[in-house]
Write a protein that holds these residues in place. Sequence first.
Motif, PDB file in Angstrom:
ATOM      1  N   PHE A 190      34.366  29.534  10.952  1.00  0.00           N
ATOM      2  CA  PHE A 190      35.826  29.683  10.544  1.00  0.00           C
ATOM      3  C   PHE A 190      36.544  28.451   9.891  1.00  0.00           C
ATOM      4  O   PHE A 190      37.704  28.460   9.748  1.00  0.00           O
ATOM      5  CB  PHE A 190      36.627  30.073  11.987  1.00  0.00           C
ATOM      6  CG  PHE A 190      36.435  31.533  12.162  1.00  0.00           C
ATOM      7  CD1 PHE A 190      37.061  32.526  11.726  1.00  0.00           C
ATOM      8  CD2 PHE A 190      35.377  31.507  13.350  1.00  0.00           C
ATOM      9  CE1 PHE A 190      36.512  33.970  12.452  1.00  0.00           C
ATOM     10  CE2 PHE A 190      34.986  32.816  13.908  1.00  0.00           C
ATOM     11  CZ  PHE A 190      35.662  33.945  13.250  1.00  0.00           C
ATOM     12  N   ARG A 191      35.850  27.681   9.701  1.00  0.00           N
ATOM     13  CA  ARG A 191      36.101  26.447   9.072  1.00  0.00           C
ATOM     14  C   ARG A 191      36.445  26.739   7.277  1.00  0.00           C
ATOM     15  O   ARG A 191      36.000  27.716   6.926  1.00  0.00           O
ATOM     16  CB  ARG A 191      35.207  25.347   8.770  1.00  0.00           C
ATOM     17  CG  ARG A 191      35.025  24.531  10.448  1.00  0.00           C
ATOM     18  CD  ARG A 191      33.977  23.526  10.412  1.00  0.00           C
ATOM     19  NE  ARG A 191      33.794  22.975  11.607  1.00  0.00           N
ATOM     20  CZ  ARG A 191      32.795  22.367  12.116  1.00  0.00           C
ATOM     21  NH1 ARG A 191      31.720  22.458  11.540  1.00  0.00           N
ATOM     22  NH2 ARG A 191      32.724  22.078  13.464  1.00  0.00           N
ATOM     23  N   THR A 192      37.324  25.970   6.684  1.00  0.00           N
ATOM     24  CA  THR A 192      37.576  26.220   5.349  1.00  0.00           C
ATOM     25  C   THR A 192      36.539  26.548   4.388  1.00  0.00           C
ATOM     26  O   THR A 192      36.430  27.519   3.332  1.00  0.00           O
ATOM     27  CB  THR A 192      38.593  25.055   4.980  1.00  0.00           C
ATOM     28  OG1 THR A 192      39.667  25.004   5.677  1.00  0.00           O
ATOM     29  CG2 THR A 192      39.048  25.414   3.336  1.00  0.00           C
ATOM     30  N   ALA A 193      35.517  25.782   4.536  1.00  0.00           N
ATOM     31  CA  ALA A 193      34.231  25.736   3.647  1.00  0.00           C
ATOM     32  C   ALA A 193      33.754  27.188   3.939  1.00  0.00           C
ATOM     33  O   ALA A 193      33.126  27.915   3.120  1.00  0.00           O
ATOM     34  CB  ALA A 193      33.307  25.077   3.817  1.00  0.00           C
ATOM     35  N   SER A 194      33.504  27.844   5.040  1.00  0.00           N
ATOM     36  CA  SER A 194      33.051  28.982   5.440  1.00  0.00           C
ATOM     37  C   SER A 194      33.834  30.211   5.225  1.00  0.00           C
ATOM     38  O   SER A 194      33.431  31.292   4.517  1.00  0.00           O
ATOM     39  CB  SER A 194      32.828  29.291   6.992  1.00  0.00           C
ATOM     40  OG  SER A 194      31.865  28.365   7.265  1.00  0.00           O
ATOM     41  N   LEU A 195      35.305  29.978   5.009  1.00  0.00           N
ATOM     42  CA  LEU A 195      36.290  31.077   4.715  1.00  0.00           C
ATOM     43  C   LEU A 195      36.098  31.364   3.250  1.00  0.00           C
ATOM     44  O   LEU A 195      36.300  32.494   2.925  1.00  0.00           O
ATOM     45  CB  LEU A 195      37.776  30.720   5.097  1.00  0.00           C
ATOM     46  CG  LEU A 195      37.974  30.377   6.468  1.00  0.00           C
ATOM     47  CD1 LEU A 195      39.460  29.927   6.664  1.00  0.00           C
ATOM     48  CD2 LEU A 195      37.840  31.990   7.274  1.00  0.00           C
ATOM     49  N   ARG A 196      35.791  30.438   2.424  1.00  0.00           N
ATOM     50  CA  ARG A 196      35.914  30.695   1.037  1.00  0.00           C
ATOM     51  C   ARG A 196      34.491  31.633   0.611  1.00  0.00           C
ATOM     52  O   ARG A 196      34.455  32.160  -0.264  1.00  0.00           O
ATOM     53  CB  ARG A 196      35.463  29.299   0.475  1.00  0.00           C
ATOM     54  CG  ARG A 196      36.558  28.160   0.246  1.00  0.00           C
ATOM     55  CD  ARG A 196      36.269  27.280  -0.752  1.00  0.00           C
ATOM     56  NE  ARG A 196      37.245  25.958  -0.374  1.00  0.00           N
ATOM     57  CZ  ARG A 196      37.005  24.830   0.187  1.00  0.00           C
ATOM     58  NH1 ARG A 196      35.448  24.849   0.730  1.00  0.00           N
ATOM     59  NH2 ARG A 196      38.017  24.145   0.314  1.00  0.00           N
ATOM     60  N   ASN A 197      33.534  31.539   1.453  1.00  0.00           N
ATOM     61  CA  ASN A 197      32.351  32.351   1.296  1.00  0.00           C
ATOM     62  C   ASN A 197      32.831  34.016   1.799  1.00  0.00           C
ATOM     63  O   ASN A 197      31.991  34.919   1.058  1.00  0.00           O
ATOM     64  CB  ASN A 197      31.277  31.984   2.389  1.00  0.00           C
ATOM     65  CG  ASN A 197      30.701  30.634   2.105  1.00  0.00           C
ATOM     66  OD1 ASN A 197      30.737  30.360   0.814  1.00  0.00           O
ATOM     67  ND2 ASN A 197      30.160  30.226   2.925  1.00  0.00           N
ATOM     68  N   TYR A 198      34.030  34.086   2.370  1.00  0.00           N
ATOM     69  CA  TYR A 198      34.215  35.573   2.636  1.00  0.00           C
ATOM     70  C   TYR A 198      35.182  36.113   1.553  1.00  0.00           C
ATOM     71  O   TYR A 198      35.443  37.536   1.576  1.00  0.00           O
ATOM     72  CB  TYR A 198      34.770  35.564   4.073  1.00  0.00           C
ATOM     73  CG  TYR A 198      34.000  34.713   4.994  1.00  0.00           C
ATOM     74  CD1 TYR A 198      32.783  34.949   5.250  1.00  0.00           C
ATOM     75  CD2 TYR A 198      34.880  34.245   6.194  1.00  0.00           C
ATOM     76  CE1 TYR A 198      32.226  33.961   6.102  1.00  0.00           C
ATOM     77  CE2 TYR A 198      34.353  33.500   7.325  1.00  0.00           C
ATOM     78  CZ  TYR A 198      32.970  33.590   7.249  1.00  0.00           C
ATOM     79  OH  TYR A 198      31.998  32.895   8.068  1.00  0.00           O
ATOM     80  N   ILE A 199      35.681  35.255   0.736  1.00  0.00           N
ATOM     81  CA  ILE A 199      36.822  35.760  -0.130  1.00  0.00           C
ATOM     82  C   ILE A 199      36.070  36.878  -1.026  1.00  0.00           C
ATOM     83  O   ILE A 199      36.857  37.912  -1.250  1.00  0.00           O
ATOM     84  CB  ILE A 199      37.347  34.702  -1.016  1.00  0.00           C
ATOM     85  CG1 ILE A 199      38.199  33.903  -0.206  1.00  0.00           C
ATOM     86  CG2 ILE A 199      38.120  35.269  -2.330  1.00  0.00           C
ATOM     87  CD1 ILE A 199      38.636  32.542  -1.010  1.00  0.00           C
ATOM     88  N   GLY A 200      34.899  36.907  -1.634  1.00  0.00           N
ATOM     89  CA  GLY A 200      34.316  37.898  -2.379  1.00  0.00           C
ATOM     90  C   GLY A 200      34.268  39.295  -1.873  1.00  0.00           C
ATOM     91  O   GLY A 200      34.737  40.286  -2.703  1.00  0.00           O
ATOM     92  N   GLY A 201      33.869  39.074  -0.483  1.00  0.00           N
ATOM     93  CA  GLY A 201      33.839  40.529   0.190  1.00  0.00           C
ATOM     94  C   GLY A 201      35.168  41.115   0.326  1.00  0.00           C
ATOM     95  O   GLY A 201      35.523  42.488   0.463  1.00  0.00           O
ATOM     96  N   MET A 202      36.241  40.433   0.789  1.00  0.00           N
ATOM     97  CA  MET A 202      37.576  40.774   0.984  1.00  0.00           C
ATOM     98  C   MET A 202      38.202  41.289  -0.363  1.00  0.00           C
ATOM     99  O   MET A 202      38.718  42.466  -0.348  1.00  0.00           O
ATOM    100  CB  MET A 202      38.442  39.598   1.094  1.00  0.00           C
ATOM    101  CG  MET A 202      38.247  39.056   2.752  1.00  0.00           C
ATOM    102  SD  MET A 202      39.203  37.713   3.044  1.00  0.00           S
ATOM    103  CE  MET A 202      38.641  37.195   4.664  1.00  0.00           C
TER     104      MET A 202
END
Length: 449
Positions: A108-120
């Motif tokens: 749930f760190r910022t770097a990991s959150l960026r990886n989820y944006i495409g799926g969102m």
Amino acid sequence: MTTTTEFTFATAPGALPILGHAPHLMRDPLGFLASLPAHGDLVAIRLGPQHAYVPCHPELLRQLLADDRTYDKGGLFYDRLRDMFGDGLATCPQAHHRRQRRALQPAFRTASLRNYIGGMEKETDALISPWHDGHTFEAFPSFRHLSMRTVMRTLFGTLCTDARATAVQAAVNPLLAGLVPRTVLPEIVTRLPLPSNLRYTKALDELPAVVDRLVEDFRHARPEEATLMSLMLDARDEDGRPLSARELRDQVVTLLVSGTETTASALTWAFLLLAENPQVRDQLEEEVDRSLGDGPAHLAQLPIVRRVLLETLRMRPSAWLFTRVTRTRVTLAGHVLESGATLFLSPHPIQSRPDLFDWPERFAPDRWVPEHGAALPHSSSFVSFGHGARKCIGDEYSLLESALALAAVSARWRLEVEPGSDTRPVSTATPLRPRSLRLRVTARHGASA
């Protein structure tokens, strides 16, 4: 342990024989909770034969949330939540929390959150692409399906399918429907062979089985893409130990349920409040239109979008009720609480106080403008994500997902409330949602949008 006695203690009036304040809480939960600060800073209520204590002062509430050793997760609400979540991060006692939090924090760190944006973005587009002028839909179920698909894609990547999302939701719905009644009603009622109780018991068996199959399928497939499940499988605690199979299941259930329902609630209320406040909606649409050239992911950073979400959560907190239990005898607000006493914690008595928020019943996202300085709501008066060591680990994930969806929808469509909607909160719902909110879609930039 003895705490400060500067706070006042009172007992809420209006308790009924046998049932206590349960009918008031179930008939009008927000109205009842908002009425409590007028009586004191710590207010005793009665639910059937049991007593509970509601902190109604911001500093008192944050004091309780910060001291998770004395005021541990437990009590009526968490006893029921553990039926669903087991000992996942959201429900485990304090003794198990630190290990789990450290293992999951990287996801749930910022770097990991960026990886989820495409799926969102893909899941939001899948929801809104079939819309057309005049299309109508029931808000909460639609946004709940969006959130379930989004969380499952974040967890499992391409293994997320409609069939799997539907299976999870079918097991979750009876459990959430029974959560608040099992918290506030006498236990004898929840043991009766009523259809709702039978559905609840059946779902308790179905949900773990569905999640176990998902986790096992992922282990075998192990996709190359970056997913939350991959991070959880690779996670190690400070002693180098991975999460056990039971811990994995409990964490997945926790993320699927809490990450789905709360976001769906926030989006549902946000679009209702925007429809009721067209000037705010115009400002949000102008901001989204100006920023479209920077790409969809940029939409999550828009200040008006974020302020709309914060104000929505202030007025309609998704997690509107949770409990703590005292692990030792304490004196709180001059009143002695024995070990094992139950505290009912809710953001609403704090976030609806007129001495903390001017015109608290008014939807005013601009109250969150940083330039307001001293007039900006103090952090102690906004606790929709909790506080302290047990603050929601997914708060920024939820805001990111909600912001992307709110901006993407508003860039193409305007949503209006259909006649006949009943926007009063469902008193037994977890999280908070309207009884019925049917929205009509209108294209903002021509019929083709």
